[in-house]
Design a protein around this motif. Sequence first.
Motif, PDB file in Angstrom:
ATOM      1  N   LEU A 232       0.888  -1.233   0.064  1.00 50.69           N
ATOM      2  CA  LEU A 232       0.043  -0.094   0.109  1.00 50.69           C
ATOM      3  C   LEU A 232       0.869   1.266   0.029  1.00 50.69           C
ATOM      4  N   GLY A 233       2.177   1.171   0.053  1.00 50.21           N
ATOM      5  CA  GLY A 233       2.935   2.310  -0.174  1.00 50.21           C
ATOM      6  C   GLY A 233       3.570   2.719   1.226  1.00 50.21           C
ATOM      7  N   TYR A 234       3.451   1.902   2.372  1.00 48.52           N
ATOM      8  CA  TYR A 234       3.954   2.171   3.748  1.00 48.52           C
ATOM      9  C   TYR A 234       4.920   1.352   4.020  1.00 48.52           C
ATOM     10  N   ALA A 235       6.388   1.601   3.825  1.00 45.79           N
ATOM     11  CA  ALA A 235       7.457   0.963   3.890  1.00 45.79           C
ATOM     12  C   ALA A 235       8.063   1.260   5.278  1.00 45.79           C
ATOM     13  N   GLY A 236       9.327   0.545   5.658  1.00 42.15           N
ATOM     14  CA  GLY A 236      10.066   0.858   6.756  1.00 42.15           C
ATOM     15  C   GLY A 236       9.326   0.284   8.263  1.00 42.15           C
ATOM     16  N   LEU A 242       2.234   1.423  10.192  1.00 42.76           N
ATOM     17  CA  LEU A 242       0.787   0.924  10.331  1.00 42.76           C
ATOM     18  C   LEU A 242       0.220   2.352  11.043  1.00 42.76           C
ATOM     19  N   GLY A 243       0.937   2.941  11.940  1.00 42.27           N
ATOM     20  CA  GLY A 243       0.288   4.266  12.418  1.00 42.27           C
ATOM     21  C   GLY A 243       0.124   5.403  11.245  1.00 42.27           C
ATOM     22  N   ALA A 244       1.011   5.467  10.375  1.00 36.77           N
ATOM     23  CA  ALA A 244       0.601   6.292   9.085  1.00 36.77           C
ATOM     24  C   ALA A 244      -0.541   5.802   8.277  1.00 36.77           C
ATOM     25  N   TRP A 245      -0.292   4.532   7.796  1.00 47.17           N
ATOM     26  CA  TRP A 245      -1.827   3.808   7.202  1.00 47.17           C
ATOM     27  C   TRP A 245      -3.011   4.272   8.013  1.00 47.17           C
ATOM     28  N   GLY A 246      -3.033   3.711   9.178  1.00 49.65           N
ATOM     29  CA  GLY A 246      -4.223   3.793  10.237  1.00 49.65           C
ATOM     30  C   GLY A 246      -4.963   5.219  10.309  1.00 49.65           C
ATOM     31  N   ALA A 247      -4.011   6.265  10.271  1.00 49.50           N
ATOM     32  CA  ALA A 247      -4.420   7.755  10.207  1.00 49.50           C
ATOM     33  C   ALA A 247      -4.834   8.047   8.970  1.00 49.50           C
ATOM     34  N   VAL A 264      -9.028  -3.756  12.693  1.00 47.56           N
ATOM     35  CA  VAL A 264      -7.784  -3.040  11.830  1.00 47.56           C
ATOM     36  C   VAL A 264      -7.106  -4.153  10.945  1.00 47.56           C
ATOM     37  N   LEU A 265      -6.623  -5.047  11.591  1.00 43.73           N
ATOM     38  CA  LEU A 265      -6.147  -6.308  10.333  1.00 43.73           C
ATOM     39  C   LEU A 265      -7.093  -6.624   9.564  1.00 43.73           C
ATOM     40  N   GLN A 266      -8.234  -6.809   9.830  1.00 45.30           N
ATOM     41  CA  GLN A 266      -9.353  -7.240   8.577  1.00 45.30           C
ATOM     42  C   GLN A 266      -9.273  -6.233   7.721  1.00 45.30           C
ATOM     43  N   VAL A 267      -9.250  -4.881   8.006  1.00 47.41           N
ATOM     44  CA  VAL A 267      -9.372  -3.809   6.881  1.00 47.41           C
ATOM     45  C   VAL A 267      -8.089  -3.777   6.107  1.00 47.41           C
ATOM     46  N   LEU A 268      -6.883  -4.079   6.830  1.00 45.98           N
ATOM     47  CA  LEU A 268      -5.666  -3.978   5.846  1.00 45.98           C
ATOM     48  C   LEU A 268      -5.571  -5.161   5.037  1.00 45.98           C
ATOM     49  N   ARG A 269      -6.208  -6.405   5.493  1.00 47.59           N
ATOM     50  CA  ARG A 269      -6.145  -7.631   4.584  1.00 47.59           C
ATOM     51  C   ARG A 269      -7.347  -7.386   3.354  1.00 47.59           C
ATOM     52  N   GLU A 270      -8.429  -6.780   3.781  1.00 46.60           N
ATOM     53  CA  GLU A 270      -9.299  -6.472   2.793  1.00 46.60           C
ATOM     54  C   GLU A 270      -8.881  -5.549   1.539  1.00 46.60           C
ATOM     55  N   GLN A 271      -8.015  -4.399   1.988  1.00 52.53           N
ATOM     56  CA  GLN A 271      -7.421  -3.736   1.020  1.00 52.53           C
ATOM     57  C   GLN A 271      -6.381  -3.925   0.030  1.00 52.53           C
ATOM     58  N   THR A 272      -5.714  -5.341   0.635  1.00 52.04           N
ATOM     59  CA  THR A 272      -4.747  -5.880  -0.154  1.00 52.04           C
ATOM     60  C   THR A 272      -4.898  -7.358  -0.646  1.00 52.04           C
ATOM     61  N   LEU A 273      -6.197  -7.528  -0.938  1.00 53.80           N
ATOM     62  CA  LEU A 273      -6.640  -8.751  -1.531  1.00 53.80           C
ATOM     63  C   LEU A 273      -6.527  -8.660  -2.942  1.00 53.80           C
ATOM     64  N   PRO A 274      -6.169  -9.659  -3.710  1.00 56.19           N
ATOM     65  CA  PRO A 274      -6.148  -9.903  -5.178  1.00 56.19           C
ATOM     66  C   PRO A 274      -7.653  -9.480  -5.596  1.00 56.19           C
ATOM     67  N   PRO A 275      -7.816  -8.880  -6.744  1.00 54.94           N
ATOM     68  CA  PRO A 275      -9.163  -8.355  -7.116  1.00 54.94           C
ATOM     69  C   PRO A 275     -10.171  -9.352  -7.262  1.00 54.94           C
ATOM     70  N   GLU A 276      -9.770 -10.673  -7.445  1.00 51.26           N
ATOM     71  CA  GLU A 276     -10.566 -11.647  -7.851  1.00 51.26           C
ATOM     72  C   GLU A 276     -11.113 -12.432  -6.448  1.00 51.26           C
ATOM     73  N   GLN A 277     -10.544 -11.998  -5.440  1.00 52.75           N
ATOM     74  CA  GLN A 277     -11.132 -12.383  -4.110  1.00 52.75           C
ATOM     75  C   GLN A 277     -11.765 -11.605  -3.393  1.00 52.75           C
ATOM     76  N   THR A 278     -12.494 -12.056  -2.085  1.00 52.10           N
ATOM     77  CA  THR A 278     -13.296 -11.252  -1.514  1.00 52.10           C
ATOM     78  C   THR A 278     -12.856 -11.308   0.053  1.00 52.10           C
ATOM     79  N   SER A 279     -13.401 -10.392   0.979  1.00 55.15           N
ATOM     80  CA  SER A 279     -12.921 -10.451   2.353  1.00 55.15           C
ATOM     81  C   SER A 279     -13.521 -11.693   2.991  1.00 55.15           C
TER      82      SER A 279
END
Length: 285
Positions: A232-236, A242-247, A264-279
Amino acid sequence: MTFSIVANVGDAYGVAVASRFLAASGPVAMVRPGVGAVASQALANAGYRVAALDRLEEGLTADEALARITGEDSQAATRQVGIVGATSQVTFTGADCVPWCGGVAGRDADGGYAIQGNILTGEEVVTSMERTWLEGAHLPFVDRLVETLLAGDRAGGDRRGRQSAGVYATFPGAGYDACGVLADLRVDDHPQPVQELHRLVALNELHFGRPTKVLPLEGPLLEDVRERLERLGYAGDVATALGAWGAMENLEMRLTPDGIDARVLQVLREQTLPPEQTSERFPTF
Protein backbone atom coordinates in the motif's frame (compact mmCIF):
# COMPACT_ATOMS: atom_id res chain seq x y z
CA MET A 1 -45.83 8.90 12.39
CA THR A 2 -42.83 7.60 14.27
CA PHE A 3 -41.54 4.86 16.55
CA SER A 4 -38.66 5.24 18.97
CA ILE A 5 -36.82 3.91 21.98
CA VAL A 6 -35.34 6.11 24.70
CA ALA A 7 -33.07 4.31 27.15
CA ASN A 8 -30.18 4.33 29.54
CA VAL A 9 -27.77 1.67 30.71
CA GLY A 10 -25.81 3.10 33.60
CA ASP A 11 -24.22 6.34 32.40
CA ALA A 12 -25.07 5.65 28.75
CA TYR A 13 -28.13 7.47 27.41
CA GLY A 14 -29.61 7.29 23.94
CA VAL A 15 -32.52 7.57 21.52
CA ALA A 16 -33.16 5.58 18.35
CA VAL A 17 -36.00 6.58 16.04
CA ALA A 18 -37.51 5.68 12.67
CA SER A 19 -40.30 7.28 10.69
CA ARG A 20 -42.02 7.93 7.37
CA PHE A 21 -40.91 11.51 7.81
CA LEU A 22 -37.88 13.33 6.43
CA ALA A 23 -34.90 13.50 8.81
CA ALA A 24 -37.03 12.55 11.83
CA SER A 25 -34.13 12.11 14.23
CA GLY A 26 -33.38 15.85 14.26
CA PRO A 27 -36.67 17.10 15.72
CA VAL A 28 -37.40 13.96 17.77
CA ALA A 29 -34.30 12.98 19.76
CA MET A 30 -32.33 14.75 22.46
CA VAL A 31 -29.84 13.55 25.08
CA ARG A 32 -28.21 15.43 27.92
CA PRO A 33 -25.23 13.42 29.21
CA GLY A 34 -25.56 12.41 32.82
CA VAL A 35 -29.15 13.66 32.97
CA GLY A 36 -31.45 11.83 30.60
CA ALA A 37 -32.86 11.34 27.12
CA VAL A 38 -36.12 12.35 25.44
CA ALA A 39 -38.06 11.60 22.26
CA SER A 40 -40.85 14.02 21.31
CA GLN A 41 -43.05 12.92 18.40
CA ALA A 42 -46.59 12.70 16.91
CA LEU A 43 -47.59 16.38 16.56
CA ALA A 44 -44.24 17.02 18.16
CA ASN A 45 -43.52 19.88 20.50
CA ALA A 46 -39.77 20.33 20.12
CA GLY A 47 -39.73 22.34 23.32
CA TYR A 48 -40.68 19.24 25.30
CA ARG A 49 -37.14 17.94 24.95
CA VAL A 50 -35.27 20.80 26.60
CA ALA A 51 -38.03 21.36 29.15
CA ALA A 52 -38.10 17.69 30.19
CA LEU A 53 -34.32 17.52 30.50
CA ASP A 54 -34.31 20.73 32.53
CA ARG A 55 -36.85 19.24 34.92
CA LEU A 56 -34.79 16.02 35.26
CA GLU A 57 -31.69 18.08 35.97
CA GLU A 58 -33.62 19.93 38.69
CA GLY A 59 -34.22 16.58 40.38
CA LEU A 60 -37.75 15.77 39.22
CA THR A 61 -38.62 12.21 38.20
CA ALA A 62 -39.59 11.38 34.63
CA ASP A 63 -43.28 11.26 35.65
CA GLU A 64 -43.01 14.63 37.34
CA ALA A 65 -41.23 16.13 34.34
CA LEU A 66 -43.95 14.78 32.05
CA ALA A 67 -46.71 16.20 34.23
CA ARG A 68 -45.02 19.60 34.18
CA ILE A 69 -44.52 19.84 30.41
CA THR A 70 -47.92 18.46 29.43
CA GLY A 71 -49.67 20.57 32.05
CA GLU A 72 -48.27 23.70 30.39
CA ASP A 73 -49.35 22.62 26.88
CA SER A 74 -52.89 23.18 25.59
CA GLN A 75 -52.24 20.68 22.76
CA ALA A 76 -50.86 17.89 24.94
CA ALA A 77 -53.49 15.47 23.61
CA THR A 78 -51.73 15.53 20.22
CA ARG A 79 -48.27 14.76 21.62
CA GLN A 80 -46.28 11.63 22.24
CA VAL A 81 -43.12 11.60 24.34
CA GLY A 82 -40.72 9.20 26.03
CA ILE A 83 -38.50 10.35 28.90
CA VAL A 84 -35.74 8.41 30.65
CA GLY A 85 -33.69 9.71 33.57
CA ALA A 86 -31.11 8.11 35.80
CA THR A 87 -33.67 6.35 37.99
CA SER A 88 -37.06 6.86 36.32
CA GLN A 89 -38.80 6.59 32.96
CA VAL A 90 -42.18 7.29 31.40
CA THR A 91 -43.98 7.20 28.06
CA PHE A 92 -46.99 9.32 27.15
CA THR A 93 -49.44 9.11 24.25
CA GLY A 94 -52.06 11.84 23.95
CA ALA A 95 -55.67 10.91 23.35
CA ASP A 96 -55.68 12.60 19.92
CA CYS A 97 -52.64 10.79 18.48
CA VAL A 98 -53.31 8.81 15.29
CA PRO A 99 -53.71 5.04 15.82
CA TRP A 100 -52.24 2.63 16.22
CA CYS A 101 -50.49 4.56 18.92
CA GLY A 102 -49.13 3.74 22.35
CA GLY A 103 -46.06 2.85 24.31
CA VAL A 104 -44.48 1.00 27.18
CA ALA A 105 -41.89 1.97 29.78
CA GLY A 106 -39.95 -0.07 32.29
CA ARG A 107 -36.68 -0.70 34.05
CA ASP A 108 -34.47 -3.74 34.31
CA ALA A 109 -31.17 -4.35 36.11
CA ASP A 110 -29.28 -2.25 33.54
CA GLY A 111 -31.46 0.86 33.34
CA GLY A 112 -34.71 2.31 32.07
CA TYR A 113 -36.46 2.39 28.71
CA ALA A 114 -39.45 4.07 27.08
CA ILE A 115 -40.76 2.77 23.75
CA GLN A 116 -43.50 4.58 21.83
CA GLY A 117 -45.01 4.97 18.39
CA ASN A 118 -47.91 6.39 16.44
CA ILE A 119 -49.46 5.68 13.02
CA LEU A 120 -48.06 2.16 13.43
CA THR A 121 -49.19 -1.05 11.77
CA GLY A 122 -50.19 -2.31 15.20
CA GLU A 123 -49.30 -2.91 18.83
CA GLU A 124 -46.86 -5.64 17.79
CA VAL A 125 -44.35 -2.94 16.79
CA VAL A 126 -44.01 -1.80 20.39
CA THR A 127 -44.18 -5.28 21.95
CA SER A 128 -41.51 -6.59 19.56
CA MET A 129 -39.28 -3.66 20.41
CA GLU A 130 -39.67 -4.19 24.15
CA ARG A 131 -38.90 -7.90 23.86
CA THR A 132 -35.80 -7.21 21.78
CA TRP A 133 -34.55 -4.56 24.18
CA LEU A 134 -34.96 -6.83 27.21
CA GLU A 135 -33.27 -9.75 25.44
CA GLY A 136 -30.37 -7.61 24.23
CA ALA A 137 -28.53 -6.92 27.48
CA HIS A 138 -25.43 -8.66 26.10
CA LEU A 139 -25.11 -6.15 23.26
CA PRO A 140 -23.16 -2.87 23.24
CA PHE A 141 -25.50 0.02 24.00
CA VAL A 142 -25.77 1.51 20.50
CA ASP A 143 -26.21 -1.92 18.91
CA ARG A 144 -28.93 -2.69 21.43
CA LEU A 145 -30.80 0.50 20.55
CA VAL A 146 -30.64 -0.15 16.82
CA GLU A 147 -31.50 -3.85 17.12
CA THR A 148 -34.60 -2.73 19.03
CA LEU A 149 -35.43 -0.31 16.22
CA LEU A 150 -34.93 -3.09 13.67
CA ALA A 151 -37.40 -5.26 15.60
CA GLY A 152 -40.02 -2.54 15.33
CA ASP A 153 -39.34 -2.14 11.63
CA ARG A 154 -39.64 -5.87 11.00
CA ALA A 155 -42.91 -5.94 12.94
CA GLY A 156 -44.41 -3.36 10.56
CA GLY A 157 -43.22 0.00 11.82
CA ASP A 158 -44.84 3.16 10.51
CA ARG A 159 -47.90 2.08 8.51
CA ARG A 160 -47.29 4.82 5.92
CA GLY A 161 -43.89 3.35 4.98
CA ARG A 162 -40.23 4.14 5.59
CA GLN A 163 -38.08 7.22 5.08
CA SER A 164 -35.65 8.07 7.89
CA ALA A 165 -33.94 6.73 11.00
CA GLY A 166 -31.32 7.85 13.47
CA VAL A 167 -29.54 7.14 16.72
CA TYR A 168 -27.93 9.50 19.21
CA ALA A 169 -26.16 8.09 22.26
CA THR A 170 -23.63 9.31 24.82
CA PHE A 171 -21.30 7.82 27.40
CA PRO A 172 -18.56 9.63 29.37
CA GLY A 173 -15.21 9.43 27.58
CA ALA A 174 -16.55 7.55 24.56
CA GLY A 175 -16.22 8.47 20.90
CA TYR A 176 -13.70 10.46 18.92
CA ASP A 177 -11.20 12.26 21.14
CA ALA A 178 -13.20 11.05 24.18
CA CYS A 179 -15.94 13.60 23.34
CA GLY A 180 -18.60 11.47 25.03
CA VAL A 181 -20.66 10.78 21.90
CA LEU A 182 -21.06 7.06 21.31
CA ALA A 183 -23.03 7.58 18.09
CA ASP A 184 -24.60 10.48 16.23
CA LEU A 185 -25.91 8.89 13.04
CA ARG A 186 -28.80 9.83 10.78
CA VAL A 187 -30.33 8.38 7.65
CA ASP A 188 -32.51 11.26 6.49
CA ASP A 189 -34.09 9.85 3.31
CA HIS A 190 -33.69 6.21 2.28
CA PRO A 191 -35.94 3.34 1.12
CA GLN A 192 -34.61 1.12 3.94
CA PRO A 193 -33.48 3.62 6.57
CA VAL A 194 -33.23 1.30 9.58
CA GLN A 195 -31.11 -1.23 7.69
CA GLU A 196 -28.89 1.59 6.45
CA LEU A 197 -28.59 2.90 10.01
CA HIS A 198 -27.52 -0.59 11.10
CA ARG A 199 -24.73 -0.49 8.49
CA LEU A 200 -23.58 2.94 9.67
CA VAL A 201 -23.48 1.77 13.29
CA ALA A 202 -20.98 -0.94 12.29
CA LEU A 203 -18.81 1.69 10.57
CA ASN A 204 -19.12 3.99 13.57
CA GLU A 205 -17.83 1.24 15.85
CA LEU A 206 -14.98 0.45 13.46
CA HIS A 207 -13.77 4.04 13.27
CA PHE A 208 -14.57 5.34 16.75
CA GLY A 209 -14.52 2.24 18.94
CA ARG A 210 -11.56 1.16 21.04
CA PRO A 211 -9.31 -1.83 20.30
CA THR A 212 -11.01 -5.08 21.23
CA LYS A 213 -9.03 -8.18 20.29
CA VAL A 214 -5.38 -7.11 20.07
CA LEU A 215 -2.97 -9.48 18.31
CA PRO A 216 0.80 -9.30 19.05
CA LEU A 217 2.82 -8.14 16.05
CA GLU A 218 5.37 -10.92 15.93
CA GLY A 219 6.42 -13.87 13.81
CA PRO A 220 4.39 -14.62 10.67
CA LEU A 221 1.77 -12.00 11.51
CA LEU A 222 4.42 -9.27 11.71
CA GLU A 223 5.75 -10.23 8.29
CA ASP A 224 2.26 -10.44 6.83
CA VAL A 225 1.41 -6.94 8.08
CA ARG A 226 4.75 -5.57 6.87
CA GLU A 227 4.27 -6.99 3.39
CA ARG A 228 0.71 -5.67 3.10
CA LEU A 229 1.68 -2.19 4.29
CA GLU A 230 4.51 -2.11 1.75
CA ARG A 231 2.05 -3.03 -1.00
CA LEU A 232 0.00 0.00 0.00
CA GLY A 233 3.06 2.25 -0.06
CA TYR A 234 3.89 2.27 3.65
CA ALA A 235 7.41 0.86 4.02
CA GLY A 236 9.86 0.93 6.91
CA ASP A 237 9.30 0.29 10.60
CA VAL A 238 6.04 -1.61 10.91
CA ALA A 239 4.69 0.33 13.90
CA THR A 240 5.37 3.66 12.15
CA ALA A 241 3.96 2.45 8.84
CA LEU A 242 0.87 1.02 10.54
CA GLY A 243 0.30 4.31 12.33
CA ALA A 244 0.61 6.30 9.10
CA TRP A 245 -1.74 4.00 7.19
CA GLY A 246 -4.22 3.80 10.08
CA ALA A 247 -4.39 7.58 10.39
CA MET A 248 -5.03 7.90 6.65
CA GLU A 249 -7.88 5.39 6.95
CA ASN A 250 -9.39 7.12 10.02
CA LEU A 251 -8.60 4.10 12.19
CA GLU A 252 -6.40 5.90 14.70
CA MET A 253 -8.86 5.23 17.54
CA ARG A 254 -8.11 1.51 17.13
CA LEU A 255 -4.32 1.75 16.93
CA THR A 256 -2.43 0.40 19.93
CA PRO A 257 1.26 0.01 20.84
CA ASP A 258 0.47 -3.53 22.05
CA GLY A 259 -0.01 -4.96 18.55
CA ILE A 260 -2.75 -4.72 15.95
CA ASP A 261 -6.47 -4.68 16.60
CA ALA A 262 -8.19 -7.60 14.87
CA ARG A 263 -10.61 -5.31 13.07
CA VAL A 264 -7.78 -3.11 11.83
CA LEU A 265 -6.08 -6.25 10.55
CA GLN A 266 -9.26 -7.21 8.74
CA VAL A 267 -9.40 -3.82 6.96
CA LEU A 268 -5.71 -4.10 6.01
CA ARG A 269 -6.24 -7.55 4.56
CA GLU A 270 -9.35 -6.46 2.67
CA GLN A 271 -7.44 -3.57 1.09
CA THR A 272 -4.66 -5.88 -0.10
CA LEU A 273 -6.70 -8.76 -1.48
CA PRO A 274 -6.22 -9.73 -5.12
CA PRO A 275 -9.13 -8.33 -7.22
CA GLU A 276 -10.63 -11.76 -7.80
CA GLN A 277 -10.94 -12.51 -4.09
CA THR A 278 -13.26 -11.20 -1.40
CA SER A 279 -13.01 -10.45 2.31
CA GLU A 280 -14.88 -13.69 3.04
CA ARG A 281 -11.57 -15.53 3.22
CA PHE A 282 -10.82 -13.67 6.44
CA PRO A 283 -12.81 -13.92 9.67
CA THR A 284 -14.95 -11.02 10.87
CA PHE A 285 -14.00 -9.91 14.38
